[in-house]
Design a protein around this motif. Structure first.
Motif, short mmCIF file in Angstrom:
data_model
loop_
_atom_site.label_atom_id
_atom_site.label_comp_id
_atom_site.label_asym_id
_atom_site.label_seq_id
_atom_site.Cartn_x
_atom_site.Cartn_y
_atom_site.Cartn_z
N ALA A 119 0.73 -1.21 0.04
CA ALA A 119 0.16 -0.04 0.08
C ALA A 119 0.76 1.28 -0.10
O ALA A 119 0.30 2.56 -0.27
N ARG A 120 2.27 1.17 0.08
CA ARG A 120 3.04 2.19 0.31
C ARG A 120 3.14 2.92 -1.26
O ARG A 120 3.07 2.19 -2.38
N PRO A 121 3.53 4.16 -1.31
CA PRO A 121 3.52 4.73 -2.73
C PRO A 121 4.84 4.06 -3.61
O PRO A 121 5.39 3.54 -3.10
N HIS A 122 4.29 3.89 -4.69
CA HIS A 122 5.11 3.50 -5.74
C HIS A 122 5.42 1.71 -5.56
O HIS A 122 6.28 1.16 -6.35
N ALA A 123 4.48 1.40 -4.86
CA ALA A 123 4.73 -0.27 -4.44
C ALA A 123 3.58 -1.01 -4.84
O ALA A 123 2.53 -0.27 -5.15
N ARG A 124 3.68 -2.23 -5.31
CA ARG A 124 2.43 -3.19 -5.45
C ARG A 124 3.05 -4.46 -5.31
O ARG A 124 4.30 -4.98 -5.29
N PRO A 125 1.91 -5.41 -5.05
CA PRO A 125 2.51 -6.86 -4.90
C PRO A 125 3.38 -7.53 -6.00
O PRO A 125 3.27 -6.98 -7.31
N MET A 126 4.20 -8.18 -5.99
CA MET A 126 5.20 -9.02 -6.76
C MET A 126 4.22 -9.92 -7.29
O MET A 126 3.55 -10.61 -6.73
N GLU A 127 4.30 -10.11 -8.68
CA GLU A 127 3.78 -11.14 -9.57
C GLU A 127 4.45 -11.99 -10.54
O GLU A 127 5.40 -11.00 -11.24
N MET A 128 4.39 -13.11 -10.55
CA MET A 128 5.23 -13.96 -11.44
C MET A 128 4.18 -14.81 -12.27
O MET A 128 3.54 -15.76 -11.74
N GLY A 129 4.07 -14.30 -13.35
CA GLY A 129 2.97 -14.83 -14.34
C GLY A 129 1.59 -14.26 -13.82
O GLY A 129 1.54 -13.09 -13.38
N ALA A 130 0.80 -15.26 -13.49
CA ALA A 130 -0.58 -14.69 -12.82
C ALA A 130 -0.58 -14.82 -11.32
O ALA A 130 -1.60 -14.69 -10.69
N ARG A 131 0.47 -15.21 -10.85
CA ARG A 131 0.64 -15.50 -9.34
C ARG A 131 1.17 -14.21 -8.47
O ARG A 131 2.39 -14.11 -8.99
N THR A 132 0.54 -14.18 -7.68
CA THR A 132 0.82 -13.01 -6.64
C THR A 132 2.13 -13.68 -5.68
O THR A 132 1.43 -14.86 -5.03
N MET A 133 3.14 -13.00 -5.52
CA MET A 133 3.87 -13.72 -4.52
C MET A 133 3.76 -13.17 -3.26
O MET A 133 4.50 -12.02 -2.88
N GLU A 134 3.04 -13.54 -2.29
CA GLU A 134 2.96 -13.05 -1.07
C GLU A 134 4.15 -12.92 -0.26
O GLU A 134 5.05 -13.92 -0.43
N GLY A 135 4.38 -11.56 0.32
CA GLY A 135 5.51 -11.60 1.17
C GLY A 135 6.73 -10.65 0.51
O GLY A 135 7.84 -10.53 1.01
N TYR A 136 6.46 -10.53 -1.06
CA TYR A 136 7.39 -9.68 -1.82
C TYR A 136 6.57 -8.74 -2.44
O TYR A 136 5.46 -8.71 -2.83
N VAL A 137 7.38 -7.48 -2.53
CA VAL A 137 6.63 -6.40 -3.16
C VAL A 137 7.77 -5.84 -4.40
O VAL A 137 8.87 -5.81 -4.08
N ARG A 138 7.07 -5.22 -5.34
CA ARG A 138 7.77 -4.33 -6.21
C ARG A 138 7.77 -3.11 -6.09
O ARG A 138 6.65 -2.73 -6.17
N VAL A 139 8.87 -2.24 -6.26
CA VAL A 139 8.95 -0.70 -6.04
C VAL A 139 9.41 -0.30 -7.35
O VAL A 139 10.49 -0.58 -7.84
N ALA A 140 8.56 0.79 -7.96
CA ALA A 140 8.82 1.38 -9.04
C ALA A 140 10.28 2.21 -8.79
O ALA A 140 10.24 2.63 -7.76
#
Length: 127
Positions: free
Chosen positions: A68-89
């Protein structure tokens, strides 16, 4: 403390140097993963960088707040969300303070994990 550094490509990623500096004297290793360079602490993935931005391991308990932090979103690999990892722009790591905030979040989680040994990895692959 020894650091293991692996060259990842002919084109230098400035984020790799920023992460090395931010990690300071901690004993870490680098590994090619997820299309970029990941930094490992005691054999556990901590944080990584690629042309898509920063990959931060925050753990499942901190996942929602981190995503929920600015510039962040859940990490995804294919169609699967990788809970516990986030991708930051890249915009989310523009300053050293921004980068330090994400690194501190990753260190807080990964610091709770037991160290992995190479022999355990080999045994799991053989099983």
């Amino acid at each position: 403390m020894a650091k293991s550094v692996t060259k990842t490509s002919a084109i230098a990623d400035p984020m790799v140097e920023r992460l090395r500096a931010a990690l300071g004297q901690r004993a870490f290793t680098e590994q090619n993963m997820f299309g970029g360079t990941c930094f490992m602490l005691n054999g556990n993935m901590l944080i990584g960088t690629s042309k898509r931005g920063l990959l931060v391991r925050v753990g499942k308990a901190a996942h929602s707040a981190a995503a929920a932090r600015p510039h962040a979103r859940p990490m995804e690999m294919g169609a699967r969300t990788m809970e516990g990892y986030v991708r930051v722009a890249p915009e989310g790591t523009a300053t050293d303070a921004d980068l330090r905030g994400w690194l501190d979040l990753a260190l807080a989680f990964v610091g709770t994990l037991p160290a992995k040994s190479k022999s355990a990895k080999v045994a799991n692959k053989r099983a």
